[in-house]
Scaffold this motif. Structure first.
Motif, PDB file in Angstrom:
ATOM      1  N   UNK A   1      41.548  41.187  38.963  1.00 33.73           N
ATOM      2  CA  UNK A   1      41.506  40.173  40.023  1.00 33.73           C
ATOM      3  C   UNK A   1      41.386  38.773  39.411  1.00 33.73           C
ATOM      4  N   UNK A   2      40.491  38.655  38.429  1.00 34.38           N
ATOM      5  CA  UNK A   2      40.303  37.358  37.774  1.00 34.38           C
ATOM      6  C   UNK A   2      41.560  36.936  37.021  1.00 34.38           C
ATOM      7  N   UNK A   3      42.211  37.881  36.339  1.00 35.59           N
ATOM      8  CA  UNK A   3      43.438  37.574  35.604  1.00 35.59           C
ATOM      9  C   UNK A   3      44.560  37.145  36.552  1.00 35.59           C
ATOM     10  N   UNK A   4      44.665  37.836  37.687  1.00 41.60           N
ATOM     11  CA  UNK A   4      45.694  37.476  38.672  1.00 41.60           C
ATOM     12  C   UNK A   4      45.474  36.057  39.172  1.00 41.60           C
ATOM     13  N   UNK A   5      44.211  35.719  39.477  1.00 40.12           N
ATOM     14  CA  UNK A   5      43.893  34.375  39.958  1.00 40.12           C
ATOM     15  C   UNK A   5      44.177  33.334  38.872  1.00 40.12           C
ATOM     16  N   UNK A   6      43.774  33.627  37.621  1.00 35.51           N
ATOM     17  CA  UNK A   6      43.947  32.670  36.520  1.00 35.51           C
ATOM     18  C   UNK A   6      45.431  32.434  36.217  1.00 35.51           C
ATOM     19  N   UNK A   7      46.190  33.517  36.051  1.00 33.57           N
ATOM     20  CA  UNK A   7      47.602  33.364  35.704  1.00 33.57           C
ATOM     21  C   UNK A   7      48.406  32.754  36.855  1.00 33.57           C
ATOM     22  N   UNK A   8      48.011  33.081  38.117  1.00 30.63           N
ATOM     23  CA  UNK A   8      48.726  32.498  39.262  1.00 30.63           C
ATOM     24  C   UNK A   8      48.505  31.000  39.319  1.00 30.63           C
ATOM     25  N   UNK A   9      47.262  30.560  39.130  1.00 32.80           N
ATOM     26  CA  UNK A   9      46.974  29.121  39.147  1.00 32.80           C
ATOM     27  C   UNK A   9      47.604  28.421  37.935  1.00 32.80           C
ATOM     28  N   UNK A  10      47.737  29.146  36.830  1.00 32.16           N
ATOM     29  CA  UNK A  10      48.370  28.568  35.645  1.00 32.16           C
ATOM     30  C   UNK A  10      49.878  28.697  35.656  1.00 32.16           C
ATOM     31  N   UNK A  11      50.393  29.278  36.736  1.00 35.46           N
ATOM     32  CA  UNK A  11      51.842  29.447  36.933  1.00 35.46           C
ATOM     33  C   UNK A  11      52.473  30.298  35.820  1.00 35.46           C
TER      34      UNK A  11
END
Length: 723
Positions: free
Chosen positions: A636-646
């Motif tokens: 969940x944290x990785x999905x949020x981080x990579x999504x915000x980092x595009x």
């Protein structure tokens, strides 16, 4: 056969010795069949007047009639034949047993002689009894009474007529059997009143067992104690007999044989006989006419009472019934047992005892088949279904988490007009509390109080857990106060469950209140309870109070575990106090603490929000070195981080893992993923996860709804501009 086996293992090996004195007058004592008998009657005058009666072989050996002194006494002048009264000088067990045997024998024999010799007066009856009992006592002294009682038919006597001697044999055996039964009843009464049985019955009453079931259980426990006692008594008896046989010299056997020969010669020398009569002696039992209808009712009551103490044995299974039984036992759960049960009923003609024996065998081999057959038998007339059968089956289904089957049995009960009793209601509280059905659990709990039953600690704990699991912490705490007002102390598990609920909800005030109540209840501070306080302040966003309780854990001598450290780091992450969080981790590493998966998960989430991707990937490398797969919270944290980092490729890869575990996600976790996707510009994916969230039954928060509407509006404007 040894006589002590007849008389409840109490050996009759000698005749009591009595001392007496003559009195000028005597009081009539009525003969009673009782264990507590003191006076004796000796008839010395008859030895002088009746030529058929010789002098006794020993002066006092044949004083044998035991009687109670009743209030209605008849005084006879001193000129009549006096009866000498003596008292028992010896209190040996052998004397007590022999006295009881002779007392019962005289009581029964007097009634028989009175009915047969209707013209004889009391003096003649007393003389006959004296002669008969002299003969019985002589048989005791000679050691022949044991073989006389053990024989299947009466032996021939040279002194008495055939029918009289047969009656003596029958009465003697009746007396022995009565004494055995009385002995066993007395032992049964003592075991019924034993402290162990009382404690078990008291406990059964506390958990809701009442009435006939409690009575049956108490008799069952007493019978088990009686059987154990008899088993060990028999072992001790065998040991003593073996020891006596080893120590007994051969010379004693020769002396005994010589003594018996002398006794037989003395008996032959005496001419003792009673008038012979033709035909058999006909008599009524204890002088009662059992042909009246009331005695049939009495017999039924006695039979029912005896059946509860000494239960029936199941019928033997043989022939075709045995074949059908084996087929029934070998059935699989998917097979229909109804045809075999019908055939077994026709062959065996079973009663309830037979059914219970069959069900016990089924239960040992196949639990599920046992449930299936038991449910079919609820409608079988010969099974004699009781409410206890329903409650047992409901309880069994509930313990196996078969809620639908249990509810089906409850429905069947109500359809037959059987209201659930206290035990069934208690089972329903546990069952519905465990399944999370708060309304039905509360209904069953309230009905217990309506029936006048005070719920026990287990019922209260189940109900409190039901409130906790549904998030109703106020009701669970109120119920806990109600429990404490009745001088019950909730278990530590219940306190911790409520404390955990307050902590996960981010309510430090409620958590601290429960923490304090635990201390008042006598439960000391533990690592688990202190960790929940750290978690409560962490979720509330108060790192100072969280650190205070974290330090208290160390002062108490506990070593913080991975969960506790993760909650403390999460508290610093709420306020973005990165320096304090890293300082705490370095301090713990110096003290030899190895960080676990939960701590790393919190760090990944914290660093991911700061878009420190290299540091996050470094932590992932440490986890892979330890052979630990990232948890769902990490993805969940990785999905949020990579999504915000595009980082589209890595974001969609993490999103795929999240979608595969959509049933495990909470509402706040769905919102976290959607917010990250919107922030990174993955609006279609965000809309898809939003629909997935609604399918799972979660409501969207107002803030997320605004973000979704804004994203959709911006997307429409951008499309119009491009056209």
């Amino acid at each position: 056969m040894n006589l002590k086996h007849f008389l409840s293992r109490l050996t009759i090996n000698k005749v009591s010795r009595f001392s007496g004195r003559r009195t000028p007058s005597w009081n009539y004592r009525e003969v009673c069949t009782s264990r507590c008998i003191t006076p004796l009657i000796h008839l010395p005058e008859y030895h002088k007047e009746d030529s058929r009666i010789g002098n006794p072989k020993t002066p006092m050996a044949h004083s044998f009639f035991y009687r109670f002194v009743h209030s209605g006494q008849q005084t006879v002048p001193s000129s009549t034949n006096a009866v000498e009264t003596v008292s028992v000088n010896s209190e040996d067990d052998d004397d007590v047993v022999m006295n009881e045997f002779l007392s019962r024998f005289v009581w029964i024999m007097r009634g028989k002689l009175t009915e047969v010799y209707t013209d004889a007066d009391k003096k003649e009856i007393d003389a006959m009894l004296h002669i008969i009992v002299e003969k019985v006592v002589s048989e005791m002294e000679a050691g022949r009474l044991e073989s006389f009682l053990g024989s299947e038919t009466a032996s021939v006597s040279q002194d008495f007529s055939e029918d009289l001697w047969k009656t003596v044999w029958e009465v003697s055996n009746i007396v022995v059997e009565d004494m055995k039964k009385a002995k066993k009843k007395e032992k049964m009464k003592s075991f019924l009143q034993s402290e162990e049985v009382k404690d078990m019955a008291r406990f059964a009453g506390e958990i809701g067992i009442r009435g006939d079931l409690l009575r049956e259980l108490r008799f069952k426990w007493a019978r088990e104690k009686l059987e154990d006692s008899e088993f060990y008594d028999s072992l001790e008896l065998l040991r003593q007999e073996a020891k006596e046989q080893e120590q007994e010299p051969e010379s004693e056997t020769e002396t005994t044989e010589f003594h018996e020969d002398n006794i037989e010669k003395e008996d032959d020398a005496e001419e003792i006989s009673l008038p012979k009569r033709s035909g058999k002696i006909k008599y009524k039992i204890y002088g009662l006419d059992l042909s009246k209808p009331k005695w049939a009712e009495v017999a039924d009551h006695i039979h029912e009472t005896g059946g509860s103490v000494w239960p029936q044995e199941p019928k033997p299974i043989s022939g075709k019934s045995k074949i059908v039984t084996e087929k029934l036992l070998s059935l699989q759960v998917d097979n229909d047992p109804s045809p075999l049960i019908t055939e077994w009923i026709e062959l065996q003609q079973p009663n309830r005892i037979d059914w219970i024996a069959l069900l016990n065998r089924l239960k040992q081999q196949n639990d599920q088949l046992y449930f299936k057959v038991t449910e079919l038998l609820l409608d079988e007339e010969s099974f004699q279904t009781t409410i206890r059968d329903y409650s047992h089956l409901i309880d069994a289904y509930a313990k196996n988490n078969q809620l639908e089957n249990a509810e089906r049995i409850i429905k069947k009960m109500t359809e037959k007009g059987i209201s659930p009793d206290i035990l069934t209601k208690t089972t329903m509280v546990h069952m519905y509390s465990k399944s999370g059905n708060l309304n039905l659990a509360k209904e069953a709990f309230d009905s217990l109080k309506t029936l006048g039953f005070q719920p026990d600690l287990k019922v209260y704990n189940s109900m409190i857990m039901a409130y906790i699991n549904t998030g109703d912490r106020k009701s669970s705490e109120a119920l806990m106060r109600d429990l404490e007002s009745q001088n019950f102390k909730p278990s530590e598990t219940t306190f911790l469950a409520l404390l955990k609920s307050y902590a996960q909800n981010g309510d430090p005030i409620g958590a601290h209140r429960i923490f304090t109540r635990m201390e008042f209840a006598g439960f000391p501070k533990s690592l688990e309870s202190c960790t929940y306080l750290v978690e409560a302040y962490s979720r509330k966003g108060n790192p100072d109070q969280a650190r205070k309780h974290f330090d208290e854990i160390i002062k108490l001598g506990y070593k913080p575990n991975d969960n506790c450290i993760a909650r403390m780091i999460s508290a610093y992450a709420k306020k973005n106090l990165l320096d304090k969080g890293l300082q705490l981790l370095l301090q713990l590493e110096k003290e030899g603490t190895e960080h676990g998966v939960e701590t790393y998960s919190v760090l990944i989430d914290w660093l991911g929000k700061l878009q420190l991707m290299e540091e996050v990937e470094g932590i992932l490398g440490k986890l892979s070195e330890k052979g630990v797969d990232p948890s769902l919270s990490v993805h969940l944290s990785l999905c949020d981080m990579y999504a915000r980092g595009r980082e589209e490729k890595k974001a969609l890869q993490a999103l795929g893992v999240v979608e595969a575990n959509k049933e495990k996600l909470r509402g706040d976790e769905f919102e976290k993923v959607i917010s990250g996707l919107i922030a990174g510009g993955f609006k279609q994916d965000a809309e898809r996860i939003h629909n997935m969230m609604k399918e799972q039954g979660f409501k969207v928060s107002e803030q997320l709804s605004v973000s979704l509407q804004a994203a959709q509006t911006f997307n429409r404007k951008r499309s119009s501009f491009m056209r």
